[in-house]
Design an enzyme around this catalytic site. Structure first.
Site, PDB file in Angstrom:
ATOM      1  CE1 TYR A 222       5.766  -8.408  -4.566  1.00 27.28           C
ATOM      2  CE2 TYR A 222       7.198  -8.384  -2.658  1.00 27.28           C
ATOM      3  CZ  TYR A 222       6.508  -7.710  -3.645  1.00 27.28           C
ATOM      4  OH  TYR A 222       6.555  -6.339  -3.703  1.00 27.28           O
ATOM      5  CB  SER A 223       2.652 -16.292  -3.989  1.00 27.68           C
ATOM      6  OG  SER A 223       1.743 -16.305  -2.935  1.00 27.68           O
TER       7      SER A 223
ATOM      8  CB  CYS B  85      -4.186 -17.329  -4.857  1.00 26.00           C
ATOM      9  SG  CYS B  85      -2.681 -16.489  -4.338  1.00 26.00           S
TER      10      CYS B  85
ATOM     11  CD  GLU C 215      -0.732 -17.140  -0.776  1.00 21.49           C
ATOM     12  OE1 GLU C 215      -0.253 -18.197  -0.323  1.00 21.49           O
ATOM     13  OE2 GLU C 215      -0.273 -16.567  -1.775  1.00 21.49           O
TER      14      GLU C 215
ATOM     15  CE1 TYR D 267      -2.710  -9.743  -4.093  1.00 17.56           C
ATOM     16  CE2 TYR D 267      -2.550 -12.071  -3.523  1.00 17.56           C
ATOM     17  CZ  TYR D 267      -2.619 -11.073  -4.478  1.00 17.56           C
ATOM     18  OH  TYR D 267      -2.603 -11.383  -5.799  1.00 17.56           O
TER      19      TYR D 267
END
Length: 380
Positions: free
Chosen positions: A157-158, A338, A378, A380
């Site tokens: 997790y960021s 992101c 980044e 996901y």
């Protein structure tokens, strides 16, 4: 790629393979001068950690600090956190994680938001230091259903706070986590057996619960600070806003002796509707206080229309301001992406089309941006 839920996920929390530069994301915290959580003031409906004396103190400090931010910046400690020349990496690994403590879990979104997103504050006691843009791994309790007898795999997790955390003392980290649920495509009903293990564990946690964390990890999304007057263009969908919250608090809320931001930060945030906005009050406050240094554009896909009459996605906002964005990139601006990986094809297509309209080769431009370390992704 790790996954918080099987099958058709409803906007699962950001997951990425361990050891990669993509991170798992989660919910975030909404803040403003009076720090409302969807119209819940700090001193009104109590935050979930207000039940103990220590928690009441944390809540008071946090609320006062955000209110104070409208007048002056907030003092942070320990300032020694600025001394490191490089960020910490993988201090704790999956086989030997750090046992941290949940401080609070707070719902960030309104009743009309599709799905639930939470802001989760974790006390690491100052033992797992990190920099803005890094991530933590979380190992949910229980055994891996695919490997009986083995622990669950790490979900990344960021981190959604600065290195000083939401209490500005260097002892906590915040995660922005969206609860991952699965709906059967045939019946339309939720199937609890396929829910995201880690996101549900975090969103269901209570103050005082223990959580196994690894990391910190990642260098792709670190905030370049060599030029305090640089331009940073931040593009996010949903919980992908997490690292940007850390950047912006460092730029505009905290009084960091060694970092005085004087450049431009421009945030593009794409979510479904107004109730889905994350940290909106906090960002709006920066807009009011620092109009020359911060811009904030929202793409609400279920409430706004693009120029062609279709849903407004973040790439539509990028196209709307494409001339400015390209000029800023030509001038050395950093650009960050992101969120869900599905956002990138539409964004890339938009940027390529705009480049061609300007008589440029997008492939060459992208190659140059990467070479200059201006391009940060980044997903996901």
């Amino acid at each position: 790629m790790a996954s918080a839920a099987l099958g058709t996920q409803v906007a699962a929390a950001a997951l990425a393979p361990v050891g990669s530069d993509g991170f798992l994301k989660g919910p975030s915290l909404k803040g403003n001068n009076s720090l409302n959580f969807r119209s819940k003031p700090c001193v009104g409906k109590s935050l979930s950690w207000e039940k103990t004396q220590q928690s009441r103190h944390l809540n008071k400090v946090f609320c006062m600090s955000v209110q104070q931010a409208s007048k002056s910046k907030v003092a942070v400690k320990p300032v020694e956190l600025e001394n490191a020349k490089e960020p910490s990496l993988n201090l704790y690994k999956p086989k030997e994680p750090y046992t941290a403590t949940i401080v609070s879990v707070e719902r960030l979104v309104g009743p009309k938001a599709p799905g639930e997103t939470c802001h989760i504050v974790i006390d690491h006691g100052g033992n797992v230091p990190y920099w803005e843009g890094q991530s933590y791994g979380v190992i949910p309790p229980g055994e891996n259903p695919k490997k009986p007898g083995s622990p669950n795999t790490v979900r990344l997790y960021s981190i959604a706070s600065t290195r000083y955390g939401d209490s500005f003392d260097g002892k906590t980290a915040s995660l922005c986590v969206r609860r991952a649920v699965y709906y059967d495509p045939e019946t339309g009903k939720e199937d609890p057996s396929k829910k995201g293990i880690c996101s549900n564990f975090l969103c269901d946690s209570k103050p005082g619960d223990k959580v196994q964390i690894t990391g910190p990890s990642g260098k792709i999304m670190l905030l370049p600070e060599d030029d305090p007057n640089a331009t940073h263009i931040m593009i996010a969908t949903g919980t992908g806003v997490a690292p940007y919250r850390g950047y912006l608090r460092r730029m505009f809320m905290e009084d960091v002796p060694t970092y005085k931001f004087g450049g431009l930060a421009w945030l593009f945030l794409g979510v479904a509707n107004s109730d889905s906005l994350l940290y909106d009050e906090e960002f709006t406050n920066y807009l009011q206080q620092y109009p020359d240094n911060f811009r904030y554009d929202k793409a609400l896909s279920r409430e706004q229309k693009n120029k062609n009459g279709g849903k407004m996605y973040v790439q539509d906002k990028i196209e709307e301001y494409s001339d400015e964005i390209f000029k800023l990139l030509d001038g050395g601006a950093h650009i960050y992406f992101c969120g869900l990986k599905g956002m990138m094809p539409g964004i890339q297509d938009t940027l390529k089309r705009v480049a061609e309209q300007r008589g440029e080769s997008w492939d060459q431009k992208l190659s140059q941006l990467k070479k200059n370390k201006q391009w940060h992704v980044e997903v996901y």
